[in-house]
Design a protein around this motif. Structure first.
Motif, PDB file in Angstrom:
ATOM      1  N   ASP A 120      -4.708  15.354  11.165  1.00 12.93           N
ATOM      2  CA  ASP A 120      -4.447  15.572  12.584  1.00 12.93           C
ATOM      3  C   ASP A 120      -5.717  16.071  13.273  1.00 12.93           C
ATOM      4  OD1 ASP A 120      -4.637  18.273  11.999  1.00 12.93           O
ATOM      5  OD2 ASP A 120      -2.533  18.717  12.363  1.00 12.93           O
ATOM      6  N   VAL A 121      -5.617  16.437  14.547  1.00  9.42           N
ATOM      7  CA  VAL A 121      -6.797  16.857  15.312  1.00  9.42           C
ATOM      8  C   VAL A 121      -7.434  18.126  14.761  1.00  9.42           C
ATOM      9  CG1 VAL A 121      -6.102  15.725  17.447  1.00  9.42           C
ATOM     10  CG2 VAL A 121      -5.366  18.064  17.005  1.00  9.42           C
ATOM     11  N   ASN A 122      -6.686  18.905  13.985  1.00 11.98           N
ATOM     12  CA  ASN A 122      -7.216  20.128  13.376  1.00 11.98           C
ATOM     13  C   ASN A 122      -7.667  19.903  11.935  1.00 11.98           C
ATOM     14  OD1 ASN A 122      -6.686  21.728  15.683  1.00 11.98           O
ATOM     15  ND2 ASN A 122      -4.535  21.873  15.076  1.00 11.98           N
ATOM     16  N   ASP A 123      -7.820  18.631  11.528  1.00 18.01           N
ATOM     17  CA  ASP A 123      -8.210  18.254  10.164  1.00 18.01           C
ATOM     18  C   ASP A 123      -7.231  18.745   9.107  1.00 18.01           C
ATOM     19  OD1 ASP A 123     -10.385  16.670  10.724  1.00 18.01           O
ATOM     20  OD2 ASP A 123     -11.799  18.337  10.703  1.00 18.01           O
ATOM     21  N   ILE A 124      -5.964  18.818   9.451  1.00 22.40           N
ATOM     22  CA  ILE A 124      -4.927  19.156   8.489  1.00 22.40           C
ATOM     23  C   ILE A 124      -4.392  17.853   7.913  1.00 22.40           C
ATOM     24  CG2 ILE A 124      -2.639  20.187   8.160  1.00 22.40           C
ATOM     25  CD1 ILE A 124      -3.363  22.114  10.458  1.00 22.40           C
ATOM     26  N   GLU A 125      -4.448  17.726   6.592  1.00 25.50           N
ATOM     27  CA  GLU A 125      -4.000  16.511   5.920  1.00 25.50           C
ATOM     28  C   GLU A 125      -2.474  16.448   5.950  1.00 25.50           C
ATOM     29  OE1 GLU A 125      -6.201  14.354   4.991  1.00 25.50           O
ATOM     30  OE2 GLU A 125      -7.909  15.674   5.289  1.00 25.50           O
ATOM     31  N   GLN A 126      -1.952  15.252   6.193  1.00 31.59           N
ATOM     32  CA  GLN A 126      -0.510  15.070   6.267  1.00 31.59           C
ATOM     33  C   GLN A 126      -0.137  13.658   5.831  1.00 31.59           C
ATOM     34  OE1 GLN A 126       0.106  16.107  10.310  1.00 31.59           O
ATOM     35  NE2 GLN A 126      -0.957  14.344  11.102  1.00 31.59           N
ATOM     36  N   THR A 127       1.099  13.506   5.429  1.00 33.65           N
ATOM     37  CA  THR A 127       1.632  12.207   5.040  1.00 33.65           C
ATOM     38  C   THR A 127       2.916  11.963   5.806  1.00 33.65           C
ATOM     39  OG1 THR A 127       0.695  12.324   2.818  1.00 33.65           O
ATOM     40  CG2 THR A 127       2.545  10.848   3.126  1.00 33.65           C
ATOM     41  N   ALA A 128       2.979  10.833   6.499  1.00 33.85           N
ATOM     42  CA  ALA A 128       4.208  10.426   7.165  1.00 33.85           C
ATOM     43  C   ALA A 128       5.039   9.649   6.152  1.00 33.85           C
ATOM     44  CB  ALA A 128       3.904   9.567   8.375  1.00 33.85           C
ATOM     45  N   LEU A 129       6.268  10.066   5.941  1.00 33.17           N
ATOM     46  CA  LEU A 129       7.178   9.412   5.004  1.00 33.17           C
ATOM     47  C   LEU A 129       8.286   8.737   5.803  1.00 33.17           C
ATOM     48  CD1 LEU A 129       8.178   8.833   2.126  1.00 33.17           C
ATOM     49  CD2 LEU A 129       9.351  11.050   2.198  1.00 33.17           C
ATOM     50  N   LEU A 130       8.331   7.409   5.730  1.00 32.62           N
ATOM     51  CA  LEU A 130       9.345   6.628   6.428  1.00 32.62           C
ATOM     52  C   LEU A 130      10.248   5.951   5.417  1.00 32.62           C
ATOM     53  CD1 LEU A 130       6.392   6.103   8.029  1.00 32.62           C
ATOM     54  CD2 LEU A 130       8.012   5.202   9.656  1.00 32.62           C
ATOM     55  N   CYS A 131      11.459   5.646   5.830  1.00 32.57           N
ATOM     56  CA  CYS A 131      12.417   4.985   4.955  1.00 32.57           C
ATOM     57  C   CYS A 131      13.023   3.800   5.693  1.00 32.57           C
ATOM     58  CB  CYS A 131      13.509   5.971   4.556  1.00 32.57           C
ATOM     59  SG  CYS A 131      14.600   5.339   3.293  1.00 32.57           S
ATOM     60  N   ARG A 132      13.116   2.684   4.995  1.00 35.99           N
ATOM     61  CA  ARG A 132      13.753   1.481   5.535  1.00 35.99           C
ATOM     62  C   ARG A 132      14.974   1.167   4.677  1.00 35.99           C
ATOM     63  NH1 ARG A 132       7.973  -0.699   5.460  1.00 35.99           N
ATOM     64  NH2 ARG A 132       7.271  -0.253   7.562  1.00 35.99           N
ATOM     65  N   TYR A 133      16.085   0.874   5.364  1.00 37.62           N
ATOM     66  CA  TYR A 133      17.338   0.583   4.670  1.00 37.62           C
ATOM     67  C   TYR A 133      18.257  -0.163   5.617  1.00 37.62           C
ATOM     68  CZ  TYR A 133      18.883   4.635   7.358  1.00 37.62           C
ATOM     69  OH  TYR A 133      19.158   5.510   8.377  1.00 37.62           O
ATOM     70  N   VAL A 134      19.371  -0.628   5.115  1.00 37.79           N
ATOM     71  CA  VAL A 134      20.357  -1.324   5.940  1.00 37.79           C
ATOM     72  C   VAL A 134      21.663  -0.551   5.873  1.00 37.79           C
ATOM     73  CG1 VAL A 134      21.656  -3.466   6.258  1.00 37.79           C
ATOM     74  CG2 VAL A 134      19.270  -3.558   5.517  1.00 37.79           C
ATOM     75  N   ASN A 135      22.258  -0.312   7.048  1.00 36.31           N
ATOM     76  CA  ASN A 135      23.587   0.297   7.094  1.00 36.31           C
ATOM     77  C   ASN A 135      24.496  -0.593   7.947  1.00 36.31           C
ATOM     78  OD1 ASN A 135      22.982   0.887   9.766  1.00 36.31           O
ATOM     79  ND2 ASN A 135      22.833   3.081   9.475  1.00 36.31           N
ATOM     80  N   SER A 136      25.645  -0.107   8.335  1.00 32.74           N
ATOM     81  CA  SER A 136      26.598  -0.925   9.093  1.00 32.74           C
ATOM     82  C   SER A 136      26.060  -1.337  10.460  1.00 32.74           C
ATOM     83  CB  SER A 136      27.920  -0.165   9.263  1.00 32.74           C
ATOM     84  OG  SER A 136      27.701   1.044   9.949  1.00 32.74           O
ATOM     85  N   ASP A 137      25.054  -0.637  10.969  1.00 34.89           N
ATOM     86  CA  ASP A 137      24.444  -0.990  12.249  1.00 34.89           C
ATOM     87  C   ASP A 137      23.294  -1.979  12.094  1.00 34.89           C
ATOM     88  OD1 ASP A 137      26.144   0.741  13.632  1.00 34.89           O
ATOM     89  OD2 ASP A 137      24.788   2.440  13.335  1.00 34.89           O
ATOM     90  N   ALA A 169      19.888  -0.567  -1.558  1.00 32.93           N
ATOM     91  CA  ALA A 169      18.454  -0.450  -1.855  1.00 32.93           C
ATOM     92  C   ALA A 169      17.758   0.100  -0.612  1.00 32.93           C
ATOM     93  CB  ALA A 169      17.865  -1.800  -2.233  1.00 32.93           C
ATOM     94  N   PHE A 170      16.662   0.790  -0.839  1.00 34.51           N
ATOM     95  CA  PHE A 170      15.859   1.247   0.287  1.00 34.51           C
ATOM     96  C   PHE A 170      14.390   1.215  -0.097  1.00 34.51           C
ATOM     97  CE2 PHE A 170      16.583   5.199  -2.013  1.00 34.51           C
ATOM     98  CZ  PHE A 170      15.380   5.886  -1.894  1.00 34.51           C
ATOM     99  N   SER A 171      13.573   1.306   0.907  1.00 39.57           N
ATOM    100  CA  SER A 171      12.130   1.250   0.734  1.00 39.57           C
ATOM    101  C   SER A 171      11.521   2.446   1.436  1.00 39.57           C
ATOM    102  CB  SER A 171      11.613  -0.045   1.373  1.00 39.57           C
ATOM    103  OG  SER A 171      10.219  -0.021   1.502  1.00 39.57           O
ATOM    104  N   ILE A 172      10.391   2.927   0.898  1.00 37.22           N
ATOM    105  CA  ILE A 172       9.662   3.976   1.600  1.00 37.22           C
ATOM    106  C   ILE A 172       8.294   3.441   2.024  1.00 37.22           C
ATOM    107  CG2 ILE A 172      10.837   5.891   0.468  1.00 37.22           C
ATOM    108  CD1 ILE A 172       8.252   6.324  -1.194  1.00 37.22           C
ATOM    109  N   ALA A 173       7.772   4.042   3.054  1.00 33.34           N
ATOM    110  CA  ALA A 173       6.411   3.766   3.504  1.00 33.34           C
ATOM    111  C   ALA A 173       5.720   5.107   3.690  1.00 33.34           C
ATOM    112  CB  ALA A 173       6.419   2.983   4.812  1.00 33.34           C
ATOM    113  N   CYS A 174       4.492   5.217   3.207  1.00 31.98           N
ATOM    114  CA  CYS A 174       3.729   6.452   3.306  1.00 31.98           C
ATOM    115  C   CYS A 174       2.381   6.168   3.949  1.00 31.98           C
ATOM    116  CB  CYS A 174       3.491   7.071   1.937  1.00 31.98           C
ATOM    117  SG  CYS A 174       4.982   7.615   1.135  1.00 31.98           S
TER     118      CYS A 174
END
Length: 134
Positions: free
Chosen positions: A28-45, A18-23
């Motif tokens: 930014d400083v130039n008023d450009i819209e953006q979305t940061a897409l992060l993922c959380r999961y578990v692996n062998s580490d 299973a994994f989860s996303i965060a958005c």
């Protein structure tokens, strides 16, 4: 080397049970819209949290624009969404709106319910600004 790291991340995400996303959408400083897409999961580490992409949004930052951009990114990266179990966002209407918010539209496009969480992505940065340097 960067391609190898990215492909390893994608492989780890796809092998995770299973994994989860965060958005988090912002400008930014130039008023450009953006979305940061992060993922959380578990692996062998152990537990992992990786940024998948900083997605530039063309035009507005409505829920449907964000959902389309995120789904296109996940598809382009080859991330299998069948194991996505939850999504975390901030509380803005474009993210959490009951009719046209990103979370609602994401659940409709996946044709299932996800666990949803509210978060403050910049909490550590905000706290660090208020503490003395030492």
């Amino acid at each position: 080397m960067a391609e190898n790291i990215t492909s390893q991340q994608i492989e780890d995400i796809n092998f995770a049970p299973a994994f989860s996303i965060a958005c988090d959408e912002s400008s930014d400083v130039n008023d450009i819209e953006q979305t940061a897409l992060l993922c959380r999961y578990v692996n062998s580490d152990g537990p992992q949290e990786e940024i998948i992409e900083l997605i530039l949004l063309k035009g507005q930052k409505r829920g449907e624009d964000i959902c389309k951009a995120v789904m296109n990114c996940l598809q382009a990266k080859g991330i299998n969404t069948t194991h996505m179990g939850s999504v975390a966002t901030d509380g803005t209407p474009s993210m959490r709106g009951t009719q046209k918010g990103f979370v609602t539209l994401l659940q409709k496009s996946l044709d299932r319910e996800l666990l949803t969480f509210h978060f403050i992505l910049h909490q550590e940065a905000l706290c660090a600004q208020t503490f003395p340097p030492e």
